[in-house]
Design an enzyme around this catalytic site. Sequence first.
Site, PDB file in Angstrom:
ATOM      1  CG  HIS A  22      -0.536   1.607  -4.015  1.00  0.00           C
ATOM      2  ND1 HIS A  22      -1.675   0.854  -5.258  1.00  0.00           N
ATOM      3  CD2 HIS A  22      -1.562   0.010  -3.736  1.00  0.00           C
ATOM      4  CE1 HIS A  22      -1.510  -0.052  -5.898  1.00  0.00           C
ATOM      5  NE2 HIS A  22      -2.338  -0.573  -4.637  1.00  0.00           N
ATOM      6  CG  HIS A  66      -1.451   9.949  -4.678  1.00  0.00           C
ATOM      7  ND1 HIS A  66      -1.590  10.634  -3.247  1.00  0.00           N
ATOM      8  CD2 HIS A  66      -1.796  10.842  -5.940  1.00  0.00           C
ATOM      9  CE1 HIS A  66      -2.349  11.927  -3.755  1.00  0.00           C
ATOM     10  NE2 HIS A  66      -2.283  11.671  -5.395  1.00  0.00           N
ATOM     11  CD  GLU A  82      -3.145  -1.560  -0.015  1.00  0.00           C
ATOM     12  OE1 GLU A  82      -3.236  -0.323  -0.066  1.00  0.00           O
ATOM     13  OE2 GLU A  82      -2.963  -2.342  -0.505  1.00  0.00           O
TER      14      GLU A  82
END
Length: 244
Positions: free
Chosen positions: A114, A118, A111
């Site tokens: 991610h 971003h 996670e």
Amino acid sequence: MYGYGLGYGYGYYGLDWTYFLVLIGAVLCLMASAKVNSTYNKYSRVQSMSGMTGASAAQRILQMSGISDVVVEHVRGNLTDHYDPSKKVLRLSDSVYNSTSVAAIGVAAHECGHALQHHYGYGPLKFRSILVPAANIGSRLGLPIILIGLLISGAGSTIVQIGIWVFSLAVLFQIVTLPVEFNASRRAKQMLGDYGILGYQEVRHVDKVLDAAAFTYVAAAASSILQLLRLVLIFGGGRSNRRD
């Protein structure tokens, strides 16, 4: 006359072979789900040598990656972990947040991958985010539009063709998801080793956990593609299918 039985679109009432496409997709998804659950359960019993929890590992990764504006939160559920780019919140589930297992740390690192995507403007993630509204419409309305078209105008109608195109948006989202997930896992494994959070053998355990998770995305994409293929084979020709 028009035929709407099991053999719809093939000139007879009988077994429609295209159902096997849907069956293959369902079997792939079941296999992927079983694989990720068994792999996670196996390595959730292997405690990390560092004793770090999933939450503390995530915070360490974000800090060492120079990301200070992402908050790590707890969310209820099992493997409901996700990163919310709109709020810059990384949410870790019950089985990850306070767990010190290598499996939990691996999921938390994924996670974080991610979050890094971003932060650095990773192209496929941007494209996937743009697709989210269209994909939601496609998954919810694609098949109902096709059904309405069948009831109103028949298999060759423009409404049915529109339904197929709408449904294809959801399929496109599944396909775009693949490089996003693969890249997040690659980042996770690299950061866990580079930042000294896990040892070499522990990273190998994480590799198996994240590979099993990746299989679920591959299976979901394959299932969606097979379902779209079935729709195209049956209705995509734009012609009325008659029963001889």
